[in-house]
Design a protein around this motif. Structure first.
Motif, PDB file in Angstrom:
ATOM      1  N   HIS A  98       0.816  -1.211   0.000  1.00 22.38           N
ATOM      2  CA  HIS A  98       0.000   0.000   0.000  1.00 22.38           C
ATOM      3  C   HIS A  98       0.849   1.260   0.000  1.00 22.38           C
ATOM      4  O   HIS A  98       1.948   1.290   0.548  1.00 22.38           O
ATOM      5  CB  HIS A  98      -0.934   0.015   1.216  1.00 22.38           C
ATOM      6  CG  HIS A  98      -1.915  -1.110   1.228  1.00 22.38           C
ATOM      7  ND1 HIS A  98      -1.625  -2.340   1.780  1.00 22.38           N
ATOM      8  CD2 HIS A  98      -3.177  -1.198   0.737  1.00 22.38           C
ATOM      9  CE1 HIS A  98      -2.669  -3.142   1.630  1.00 22.38           C
ATOM     10  NE2 HIS A  98      -3.614  -2.475   1.004  1.00 22.38           N
ATOM     11  N   ASP A  99       0.307   2.291  -0.628  1.00 22.99           N
ATOM     12  CA  ASP A  99       0.937   3.605  -0.633  1.00 22.99           C
ATOM     13  C   ASP A  99       0.880   4.180   0.781  1.00 22.99           C
ATOM     14  O   ASP A  99      -0.173   4.172   1.424  1.00 22.99           O
ATOM     15  CB  ASP A  99       0.198   4.523  -1.606  1.00 22.99           C
ATOM     16  CG  ASP A  99       0.875   5.875  -1.750  1.00 22.99           C
ATOM     17  OD1 ASP A  99       0.668   6.727  -0.863  1.00 22.99           O
ATOM     18  OD2 ASP A  99       1.571   6.079  -2.751  1.00 22.99           O
ATOM     19  N   ARG A 100       1.994   4.677   1.282  1.00 20.25           N
ATOM     20  CA  ARG A 100       2.049   5.153   2.665  1.00 20.25           C
ATOM     21  C   ARG A 100       1.193   6.393   2.905  1.00 20.25           C
ATOM     22  O   ARG A 100       0.743   6.642   4.017  1.00 20.25           O
ATOM     23  CB  ARG A 100       3.496   5.446   3.060  1.00 20.25           C
ATOM     24  CG  ARG A 100       4.364   4.187   3.155  1.00 20.25           C
ATOM     25  CD  ARG A 100       5.752   4.510   3.674  1.00 20.25           C
ATOM     26  NE  ARG A 100       6.559   3.316   3.817  1.00 20.25           N
ATOM     27  CZ  ARG A 100       7.792   3.299   4.297  1.00 20.25           C
ATOM     28  NH1 ARG A 100       8.377   4.452   4.656  1.00 20.25           N
ATOM     29  NH2 ARG A 100       8.458   2.167   4.399  1.00 20.25           N
ATOM     30  N   LYS A 101       0.970   7.180   1.857  1.00 17.68           N
ATOM     31  CA  LYS A 101       0.186   8.404   2.022  1.00 17.68           C
ATOM     32  C   LYS A 101      -1.312   8.159   1.906  1.00 17.68           C
ATOM     33  O   LYS A 101      -2.103   8.697   2.676  1.00 17.68           O
ATOM     34  CB  LYS A 101       0.625   9.445   0.986  1.00 17.68           C
ATOM     35  CG  LYS A 101       2.034   9.975   1.201  1.00 17.68           C
ATOM     36  CD  LYS A 101       2.371  11.043   0.168  1.00 17.68           C
ATOM     37  CE  LYS A 101       3.767  11.614   0.403  1.00 17.68           C
ATOM     38  NZ  LYS A 101       4.111  12.661  -0.610  1.00 17.68           N
ATOM     39  N   THR A 102      -1.725   7.362   0.927  1.00 17.85           N
ATOM     40  CA  THR A 102      -3.156   7.185   0.659  1.00 17.85           C
ATOM     41  C   THR A 102      -3.737   5.886   1.204  1.00 17.85           C
ATOM     42  O   THR A 102      -4.953   5.761   1.345  1.00 17.85           O
ATOM     43  CB  THR A 102      -3.424   7.213  -0.856  1.00 17.85           C
ATOM     44  OG1 THR A 102      -2.805   6.054  -1.465  1.00 17.85           O
ATOM     45  CG2 THR A 102      -2.856   8.479  -1.483  1.00 17.85           C
ATOM     46  N   ASN A 103      -2.881   4.913   1.494  1.00 17.03           N
ATOM     47  CA  ASN A 103      -3.301   3.568   1.906  1.00 17.03           C
ATOM     48  C   ASN A 103      -3.993   2.803   0.777  1.00 17.03           C
ATOM     49  O   ASN A 103      -4.525   1.718   0.997  1.00 17.03           O
ATOM     50  CB  ASN A 103      -4.222   3.606   3.136  1.00 17.03           C
ATOM     51  CG  ASN A 103      -3.442   3.856   4.415  1.00 17.03           C
ATOM     52  OD1 ASN A 103      -2.293   3.434   4.537  1.00 17.03           O
ATOM     53  ND2 ASN A 103      -4.046   4.564   5.346  1.00 17.03           N
ATOM     54  N   THR A 106      -0.485  -0.051  -3.865  1.00 20.83           N
ATOM     55  CA  THR A 106       0.600   0.591  -4.591  1.00 20.83           C
ATOM     56  C   THR A 106       0.315   0.574  -6.092  1.00 20.83           C
ATOM     57  O   THR A 106      -0.006  -0.470  -6.661  1.00 20.83           O
ATOM     58  CB  THR A 106       1.934  -0.129  -4.316  1.00 20.83           C
ATOM     59  OG1 THR A 106       2.184  -0.121  -2.908  1.00 20.83           O
ATOM     60  CG2 THR A 106       3.084   0.558  -5.028  1.00 20.83           C
ATOM     61  N   CYS A 125      -7.983   2.834   0.900  1.00 15.34           N
ATOM     62  CA  CYS A 125      -7.934   4.267   0.618  1.00 15.34           C
ATOM     63  C   CYS A 125      -8.988   4.995   1.458  1.00 15.34           C
ATOM     64  O   CYS A 125      -9.920   4.381   1.984  1.00 15.34           O
ATOM     65  CB  CYS A 125      -8.240   4.536  -0.854  1.00 15.34           C
ATOM     66  SG  CYS A 125      -7.645   3.297  -2.024  1.00 15.34           S
ATOM     67  N   SER A 126      -8.857   6.311   1.535  1.00 10.42           N
ATOM     68  CA  SER A 126      -9.917   7.100   2.163  1.00 10.42           C
ATOM     69  C   SER A 126     -11.151   7.032   1.270  1.00 10.42           C
ATOM     70  O   SER A 126     -11.058   6.686   0.087  1.00 10.42           O
ATOM     71  CB  SER A 126      -9.476   8.558   2.317  1.00 10.42           C
ATOM     72  OG  SER A 126      -9.363   9.181   1.045  1.00 10.42           O
ATOM     73  N   ASP A 129     -10.594   9.309  -1.783  1.00  6.23           N
ATOM     74  CA  ASP A 129      -9.648   8.788  -2.775  1.00  6.23           C
ATOM     75  C   ASP A 129     -10.241   7.619  -3.548  1.00  6.23           C
ATOM     76  O   ASP A 129     -10.099   7.524  -4.775  1.00  6.23           O
ATOM     77  CB  ASP A 129      -8.346   8.346  -2.092  1.00  6.23           C
ATOM     78  CG  ASP A 129      -7.468   9.517  -1.698  1.00  6.23           C
ATOM     79  OD1 ASP A 129      -7.621  10.592  -2.307  1.00  6.23           O
ATOM     80  OD2 ASP A 129      -6.643   9.372  -0.784  1.00  6.23           O
TER      81      ASP A 129
END
Length: 265
Positions: A98-103, A106, A125-126, A129
């Protein structure tokens, strides 16, 4: 070819929704879904070739180990079938990465006219997002960047039109009883296909923050849709599944050191 390509273009120019204006995600959680999703994708490609009169290509259509297959025709430059992201041995997006900023997973990005094959879709993700990704809504920042790089308003309009109109989701689920039996027969093989059955506790349900699975999923399960609860599942029912597991796993002194695999045997 040119007549059919022109017909597709005309449909889009008349603002009629075309299937290729969408991205498609086929998600699943089990071996049966994994195989079915691949065969389903192959059938979609075959039908699209047949619909265009490309019978020889339809006969040759098959699933391969290539991660990405383009749906564009090399001769006309026209999108004639759905592109495919994912293969027999790989998902569209790597599981548990997972992307560390968006969850978000990746590299989580969706393009129209493409079918994405995804096992265990951990889309953390949120809400905003995930909504933007699935509905093809570009964040204001990305639109501003486009305006800076595309001076012509018509070109900008066409570029925005090229974005996906949304996402169709095919969600493959299996009868829970059949899935439990499949789990048992699969993991009780000798040797077992997956090593985690020798090391992990199947009843562990706490995350790194100390909260339970129920804590994280109940807000979604109890949310309202059109004024009615999305499901009838209660927190007690969800927690009782874990309690049932613990009542069976290592439930007596003589079983205290047994692994999950040894329990299955």
């Amino acid at each position: 070819k040119n007549i059919k390509a022109s017909a597709t273009t005309a449909i889009r120019q008349n603002n009629v929704v075309h299937p290729h204006d969408y991205s498609i995600i086929i998600v699943h959680y089990h071996k049966t879904g994994y195989v079915l999703s691949r065969f389903l994708t192959k059938e979609v490609v075959t039908l699209e070739y047949e619909a265009r009169g490309l019978h020889e290509r339809a006969k040759k259509a098959k699933m391969t180990n290539e991660y990405y297959i383009s749906g564009y025709d090399e001769d006309t430059g026209e999108q004639i079938i759905f592109s495919r992201v994912g293969s027999w041995n790989r998902n569209a997006f790597d599981a548990r990465r997972h992307d560390r900023k968006t969850n978000c997973p990746t590299g989580f990005s969706l393009e129209k006219s493409a079918i994405y094959l995804q096992e265990s879709p951990d889309f953390f993700c949120s809400d905003e997002d995930l909504t933007n990704k699935l509905l093809g809504i570009l964040p204001d920042g990305e639109i501003l960047k486009m305006k800076e790089t595309v001076a012509d308003d018509n070109l900008l309009h066409n570029k925005l039109e090229d974005e996906t109109k949304g996402t169709k989701i095919i969600h493959l689920v299996r009868n829970p009883f059949d899935m439990a039996l499949s789990n048992y027969f699969y993991h009780s093989q000798d040797p077992t296909p997956e090593i985690w059955v020798h090391t992990d506790n199947p009843c562990q349900n706490h995350y790194a923050d100390g909260e339970t699975l129920a804590y994280h999923v109940m807000p979604t399960l109890t949310m309202e849709i059109d004024g009615a609860p999305a499901t009838k599942i209660t927190r007690y029912q969800l927690e009782s599944v874990t309690s049932m597991c613990r009542s069976i796993f290592r439930s007596s002194p003589e079983m205290s050191n047994l692994t999950f695999y040894e329990h299955l045997m």
